[in-house]
Design a protein around this motif. Structure first.
Motif, PDB file in Angstrom:
ATOM      1  N   SER A  52      28.335  -5.359 -15.163  1.00 55.03           N
ATOM      2  CA  SER A  52      29.289  -4.812 -15.766  1.00 55.03           C
ATOM      3  C   SER A  52      29.498  -4.173 -16.945  1.00 55.03           C
ATOM      4  O   SER A  52      30.684  -3.620 -17.222  1.00 55.03           O
ATOM      5  CB  SER A  52      29.918  -6.376 -16.395  1.00 55.03           C
ATOM      6  OG  SER A  52      29.910  -7.360 -16.071  1.00 55.03           O
ATOM      7  N   ALA A  53      28.512  -3.249 -17.010  1.00 56.99           N
ATOM      8  CA  ALA A  53      28.199  -2.547 -18.134  1.00 56.99           C
ATOM      9  C   ALA A  53      28.991  -1.111 -16.893  1.00 56.99           C
ATOM     10  O   ALA A  53      29.595  -0.074 -18.124  1.00 56.99           O
ATOM     11  CB  ALA A  53      27.492  -2.611 -19.408  1.00 56.99           C
ATOM     12  N   HIS A  54      28.250  -1.252 -16.854  1.00 56.90           N
ATOM     13  CA  HIS A  54      28.512   0.449 -15.640  1.00 56.90           C
ATOM     14  C   HIS A  54      29.792   0.660 -15.223  1.00 56.90           C
ATOM     15  O   HIS A  54      30.499   0.983 -15.229  1.00 56.90           O
ATOM     16  CB  HIS A  54      27.072   0.198 -14.620  1.00 56.90           C
ATOM     17  CG  HIS A  54      27.180   1.578 -13.307  1.00 56.90           C
ATOM     18  ND1 HIS A  54      28.014   1.638 -13.142  1.00 56.90           N
ATOM     19  CD2 HIS A  54      26.337   2.606 -13.838  1.00 56.90           C
ATOM     20  CE1 HIS A  54      27.597   2.840 -12.443  1.00 56.90           C
ATOM     21  NE2 HIS A  54      26.592   3.801 -12.696  1.00 56.90           N
ATOM     22  N   PHE A  55      30.356  -1.099 -14.742  1.00 56.35           N
ATOM     23  CA  PHE A  55      32.489  -0.475 -14.567  1.00 56.35           C
ATOM     24  C   PHE A  55      32.443  -0.310 -15.348  1.00 56.35           C
ATOM     25  O   PHE A  55      33.974   0.521 -15.131  1.00 56.35           O
ATOM     26  CB  PHE A  55      32.396  -1.771 -13.958  1.00 56.35           C
ATOM     27  CG  PHE A  55      33.998  -1.817 -13.187  1.00 56.35           C
ATOM     28  CD1 PHE A  55      33.867  -1.482 -11.404  1.00 56.35           C
ATOM     29  CD2 PHE A  55      34.562  -2.099 -13.795  1.00 56.35           C
ATOM     30  CE1 PHE A  55      35.041  -1.100 -11.389  1.00 56.35           C
ATOM     31  CE2 PHE A  55      36.319  -2.529 -13.493  1.00 56.35           C
ATOM     32  CZ  PHE A  55      36.363  -1.501 -11.584  1.00 56.35           C
ATOM     33  N   ARG A  56      32.341  -0.723 -16.672  1.00 61.87           N
ATOM     34  CA  ARG A  56      33.268  -0.538 -17.548  1.00 61.87           C
ATOM     35  C   ARG A  56      33.449   1.343 -18.145  1.00 61.87           C
ATOM     36  O   ARG A  56      33.943   2.330 -18.737  1.00 61.87           O
ATOM     37  CB  ARG A  56      32.925  -1.084 -19.240  1.00 61.87           C
ATOM     38  CG  ARG A  56      33.522  -2.710 -19.275  1.00 61.87           C
ATOM     39  CD  ARG A  56      33.344  -3.002 -20.046  1.00 61.87           C
ATOM     40  NE  ARG A  56      32.508  -3.279 -20.584  1.00 61.87           N
ATOM     41  CZ  ARG A  56      31.528  -3.850 -20.275  1.00 61.87           C
ATOM     42  NH1 ARG A  56      31.592  -5.922 -20.170  1.00 61.87           N
ATOM     43  NH2 ARG A  56      30.008  -4.631 -20.735  1.00 61.87           N
ATOM     44  N   LEU A  57      32.323   1.976 -18.161  1.00 58.60           N
ATOM     45  CA  LEU A  57      31.420   3.151 -18.367  1.00 58.60           C
ATOM     46  C   LEU A  57      31.830   4.059 -17.332  1.00 58.60           C
ATOM     47  O   LEU A  57      33.082   5.151 -17.861  1.00 58.60           O
ATOM     48  CB  LEU A  57      30.121   3.253 -18.922  1.00 58.60           C
ATOM     49  CG  LEU A  57      29.692   2.859 -20.007  1.00 58.60           C
ATOM     50  CD1 LEU A  57      28.290   2.919 -20.289  1.00 58.60           C
ATOM     51  CD2 LEU A  57      30.438   3.649 -21.168  1.00 58.60           C
ATOM     52  N   ARG A  58      32.024   4.119 -16.035  1.00 54.55           N
ATOM     53  CA  ARG A  58      32.199   5.189 -14.914  1.00 54.55           C
ATOM     54  C   ARG A  58      33.525   4.338 -13.939  1.00 54.55           C
ATOM     55  O   ARG A  58      33.675   5.017 -13.330  1.00 54.55           O
ATOM     56  CB  ARG A  58      31.342   4.973 -14.342  1.00 54.55           C
ATOM     57  CG  ARG A  58      30.761   5.574 -15.391  1.00 54.55           C
ATOM     58  CD  ARG A  58      29.271   6.269 -14.331  1.00 54.55           C
ATOM     59  NE  ARG A  58      27.397   6.720 -15.337  1.00 54.55           N
ATOM     60  CZ  ARG A  58      26.400   6.952 -14.693  1.00 54.55           C
ATOM     61  NH1 ARG A  58      26.362   7.230 -13.806  1.00 54.55           N
ATOM     62  NH2 ARG A  58      25.953   7.720 -15.254  1.00 54.55           N
ATOM     63  N   GLY A  59      33.951   3.103 -14.683  1.00 54.96           N
ATOM     64  CA  GLY A  59      35.023   2.524 -13.336  1.00 54.96           C
ATOM     65  C   GLY A  59      34.762   2.360 -11.793  1.00 54.96           C
ATOM     66  O   GLY A  59      35.478   1.973 -11.155  1.00 54.96           O
ATOM     67  N   GLU A  60      33.437   2.535 -11.474  1.00 55.95           N
ATOM     68  CA  GLU A  60      32.689   2.273 -10.249  1.00 55.95           C
ATOM     69  C   GLU A  60      31.590   1.038 -10.434  1.00 55.95           C
ATOM     70  O   GLU A  60      31.233   0.597 -10.910  1.00 55.95           O
ATOM     71  CB  GLU A  60      32.159   3.407  -9.642  1.00 55.95           C
ATOM     72  CG  GLU A  60      30.675   3.894 -11.123  1.00 55.95           C
ATOM     73  CD  GLU A  60      30.436   5.382  -9.800  1.00 55.95           C
ATOM     74  OE1 GLU A  60      29.461   6.008 -10.149  1.00 55.95           O
ATOM     75  OE2 GLU A  60      31.622   5.604  -8.948  1.00 55.95           O
ATOM     76  N   LEU A  61      31.627   0.279  -8.868  1.00 53.44           N
ATOM     77  CA  LEU A  61      30.213  -0.859  -9.109  1.00 53.44           C
ATOM     78  C   LEU A  61      28.700   0.017  -8.473  1.00 53.44           C
ATOM     79  O   LEU A  61      28.653   0.537  -7.824  1.00 53.44           O
ATOM     80  CB  LEU A  61      30.790  -1.490  -8.119  1.00 53.44           C
ATOM     81  CG  LEU A  61      31.433  -2.604  -8.452  1.00 53.44           C
ATOM     82  CD1 LEU A  61      32.108  -3.501  -7.093  1.00 53.44           C
ATOM     83  CD2 LEU A  61      30.936  -3.801  -8.967  1.00 53.44           C
ATOM     84  N   PRO A  62      27.641  -0.446  -9.434  1.00 54.31           N
ATOM     85  CA  PRO A  62      26.613   0.268  -8.872  1.00 54.31           C
ATOM     86  C   PRO A  62      25.531  -0.361  -7.715  1.00 54.31           C
ATOM     87  O   PRO A  62      26.504  -2.087  -7.887  1.00 54.31           O
ATOM     88  CB  PRO A  62      26.007   0.172 -10.207  1.00 54.31           C
ATOM     89  CG  PRO A  62      26.408  -0.593 -10.968  1.00 54.31           C
ATOM     90  CD  PRO A  62      27.911  -0.565 -10.757  1.00 54.31           C
ATOM     91  N   PRO A  63      25.311   0.308  -7.367  1.00 51.37           N
ATOM     92  CA  PRO A  63      24.565  -1.508  -6.566  1.00 51.37           C
ATOM     93  C   PRO A  63      23.614  -1.973  -7.451  1.00 51.37           C
ATOM     94  O   PRO A  63      22.938  -1.718  -7.695  1.00 51.37           O
ATOM     95  CB  PRO A  63      23.773   0.050  -5.139  1.00 51.37           C
ATOM     96  CG  PRO A  63      23.692   1.078  -5.645  1.00 51.37           C
ATOM     97  CD  PRO A  63      24.661   1.311  -6.704  1.00 51.37           C
ATOM     98  N   PRO A  64      22.814  -2.774  -6.475  1.00 53.84           N
ATOM     99  CA  PRO A  64      22.353  -4.002  -7.732  1.00 53.84           C
ATOM    100  C   PRO A  64      20.778  -2.902  -7.663  1.00 53.84           C
ATOM    101  O   PRO A  64      19.901  -2.320  -7.027  1.00 53.84           O
ATOM    102  CB  PRO A  64      22.049  -5.173  -6.339  1.00 53.84           C
ATOM    103  CG  PRO A  64      23.419  -5.329  -5.737  1.00 53.84           C
ATOM    104  CD  PRO A  64      23.252  -3.535  -5.506  1.00 53.84           C
ATOM    105  N   GLY A  65      20.662  -3.499  -8.584  1.00 49.63           N
ATOM    106  CA  GLY A  65      19.092  -2.749  -8.990  1.00 49.63           C
ATOM    107  C   GLY A  65      17.352  -3.559  -8.424  1.00 49.63           C
ATOM    108  O   GLY A  65      16.564  -3.007  -8.181  1.00 49.63           O
ATOM    109  N   ASP A  66      17.930  -4.300  -8.120  1.00 47.55           N
ATOM    110  CA  ASP A  66      16.815  -5.609  -7.502  1.00 47.55           C
ATOM    111  C   ASP A  66      17.849  -5.651  -5.535  1.00 47.55           C
ATOM    112  O   ASP A  66      18.813  -6.257  -4.986  1.00 47.55           O
ATOM    113  CB  ASP A  66      16.548  -7.145  -7.599  1.00 47.55           C
ATOM    114  CG  ASP A  66      15.368  -7.768  -7.374  1.00 47.55           C
ATOM    115  OD1 ASP A  66      15.051  -7.608  -6.212  1.00 47.55           O
ATOM    116  OD2 ASP A  66      15.583  -8.195  -8.065  1.00 47.55           O
TER     117      ASP A  66
END
Length: 407
Positions: A52-66
């Motif tokens: 959610s934090a990454h999406f608010r900053l960059r507007g894209e969904l990051p891949p899961p870290g796990d």
């Protein structure tokens, strides 16, 4: 049916032990699974917050870290079992499949310019299910250890129940083995706990009960023994076969027989109540003088035929009522069996009170009747732990009484 208290106590301890084992085992399982689920849920929560934090900053969904987690933009791409839960309106779910997968689902609504974007964070957490894997790997060992601990607990419960109940069993066996005439010796009476108190009270109660039964038996026996002789004499005198009128001698014997019956009844009732009459120190000379005065007042004796050699005070230990009955019975027997002209001598020497009366040779046969009262006099003396002896001669009859001296 008789049931030992040890069996009941062992059953209670064993049941309590097994209940504790089952409860603690269930509690351990619940805590293990809840801890496992909380750990997985915390991992999903952290991953969701990071996305959610990454999406608010960059507007894209990051891949899961796990690598165990995947993000789905639509419900159609979800596995069928998970898709059914989503269709049922469950934003979070834990799903187990028949093929072995174990999913944790979390629905995310991310803010976007065109409107909220719904994505699905799905994690296959099979590698994290350590509790189930642990039970599969070492479940047999854990079950064996649990059964061993239960067996040990049952053994301890058996030994504990046996140890706790053993004093009560010993007490019960001793009470069961008591005989009415035997001594009451309970080994637990020296204990300084409730069992010792119970043994003391139980022993005292049984002793009192045995004494009461013995007094009852003795009373019944003495009633039959002591009253038979005077009643026989009276029946022979007033029997229907006698046609002649009663002469003076017959009347004397009748009055004496009635007196003996009354005296015997008084003594028997006094002996029956002997346990409840306190013993004390008193002056035995006073009892002797009261008995002599009673005879003088009744005109049955003349003081010129009396020889009295007693100390000024004769302190003894016993029961005043029983002592008076003992002295009065001896004096009455001396008067009756010695005859009207009998001489009486009372002396005290070397701790022995001697009552001696002369015997008229013409009445020698009547002195044998005195034997029927000896048992009763021995009973009176025995109740006070005194000693008494009877000495019959051709010209005299003597009774020796050895009382307990007052300290």
């Amino acid at each position: 049916m008789f049931k030992s208290i040890r069996h009941g106590l062992f059953a209670a301890l064993a049941g309590f032990t097994i209940l504790l084992c089952v409860c603690y085992t269930g509690l351990v399982l619940v805590i293990s699974y809840v801890t496992e689920d909380m750990l997985i849920d915390r991992l999903l929560e952290r991953e969701a917050a990071a996305m959610s934090a990454h999406f608010r900053l960059r507007g894209e969904l990051p891949p899961p870290g796990d690598e165990m987690m995947r993000v789905y933009r639509g419900a159609a791409a979800l596995p069928p079992a998970v898709r059914e839960r989503v269709a049922a309106g469950q934003p979070r779910a834990e799903i187990s499949t028949a093929t072995g997968q174990h999913y944790h689902l979390r629905t995310l609504d991310l803010p976007a310019p065109s409107g909220p974007l719904r994505v699905y964070l799905l994690a296959d957490v099979r590698p994290l299910l350590v509790v189930s894997q642990l039970f599969r790997d070492v479940g047999g060992v854990l079950a064996a250890v649990a059964l061993g601990l239960i067996a040990l607990a049952l053994l301890l419960a058996y030994l504990l129940s046996r140890r706790l109940v053993l004093p009560l069993q010993v007490l019960a066996n001793e009470v069961r083995a008591l005989s009415p005439q035997g001594p009451v010796e309970l080994s637990a009476r020296h204990r300084r706990d409730e069992i010792g108190y119970l043994a003391q009270k139980l022993g005292a109660t049984i002793t009192e009960l045995h004494a009461a039964l013995n007094r009852e038996h003795a009373f019944t026996r003495d009633i039959s023994h002591e009253l038979r002789t005077p009643l026989t004499v009276m029946n022979n005198i007033v029997g229907p076969a006698r046609a002649a009128a009663l002469d003076a001698n017959d009347m004397v014997q009748l009055r004496a027989g009635l007196g003996e019956i009354g005296g015997a009844i008084d003594v028997l009732f006094a002996l029956a109540r002997a346990e409840h009459i306190a013993q004390e120190a008193f002056d035995l000379r006073g009892c002797v003088e009261d008995g002599l005065l009673r005879l003088l007042d009744n005109g049955a004796w003349a003081d010129d035929r009396l020889a009295l050699r007693l100390p000024e005070r004769l302190e003894v230990w016993g029961n005043r009522q029983l002592s008076a009955l003992l002295v009065n019975n001896c004096l009455d027997n001396a008067l009756f069996h010695g005859g009207a002209g009998t001489r009486l001598s009372l002396s005290f020497a070397d701790g022995v009170l001697s009552l001696s009366n002369t015997v008229d040779p013409a009445r020698a046969g009547m002195t044998q009747g005195f034997r029927h009262g000896q048992h009763l006099l021995r009973r009176i003396a025995g109740a006070m732990r005194w000693e008494i002896g009877f000495h019959a001669g051709a010209a005299a009859y003597r009774v020796d009484i050895a009382p307990r001296r007052a300290r």
